[in-house]
Design an enzyme around this catalytic site. Sequence first.
Site, PDB file in Angstrom:
ATOM      1  CB  CYS A 191      -6.448   0.119   5.028  1.00 48.91           C
ATOM      2  SG  CYS A 191      -4.802  -0.625   4.946  1.00 48.91           S
ATOM      3  CB  CYS A 226      -1.891   1.898   5.966  1.00 49.88           C
ATOM      4  SG  CYS A 226      -1.614   1.127   4.348  1.00 49.88           S
ATOM      5  CG  HIS A 240      -1.996  -0.992   1.181  1.00 48.70           C
ATOM      6  ND1 HIS A 240      -3.147  -0.870   1.939  1.00 48.70           N
ATOM      7  CD2 HIS A 240      -2.144  -2.148   0.475  1.00 48.70           C
ATOM      8  CE1 HIS A 240      -3.944  -1.900   1.709  1.00 48.70           C
ATOM      9  NE2 HIS A 240      -3.351  -2.695   0.826  1.00 48.70           N
ATOM     10  CD  GLU A 249      -1.666   4.793   3.181  1.00 50.94           C
ATOM     11  OE1 GLU A 249      -2.767   5.366   3.288  1.00 50.94           O
ATOM     12  OE2 GLU A 249      -1.513   3.763   2.477  1.00 50.94           O
TER      13      GLU A 249
END
Length: 150
Positions: free
Chosen positions: A77, A80, A47, A49
């Site tokens: 999310c 993250c 992801h 991040e």
Amino acid sequence: MQKAIELSRQNVREGRGGPFAAVVVRDNAIIARGTNLVTSTNDPTAHAEVVAIREACRVLGSFQLTDCDIFTTCEPCPMCMGAIYWARPRTVYYANTRDDAAAIGFDDEFLYTELAAPLPQRRIPMIQVMRQEALEAFREWERKEDRIPY
């Protein structure tokens, strides 16, 4: 945030992953960038991040992002958020909400529901095995005089 948004749009055009990007800033300078690379790397943890945090930590030579800010194009999310809390940045700024993401097919609600559910009720079974044997590593860690706490 503008740079993160530009990166997210570029990521969509290049087809490297979802429409997400993040930048890590320290002393008013971008020290790391990350875009969602899940589908292009076959890595469900890639992801934006997480990618940006990994790069920032590499650049700084540290596992903590003290005095850094993260600008991300979407509310992080749960995975993250875990990475963010472990990295300990000063502030997180986000643009889109998790509801905005859900509206285009990135719905994290099931993760929030699963995390709140007791272990026996989760969709993926969580079965504890060999605890006593695994505790030996914890005991070694406790005795280790030169450990680096985090």
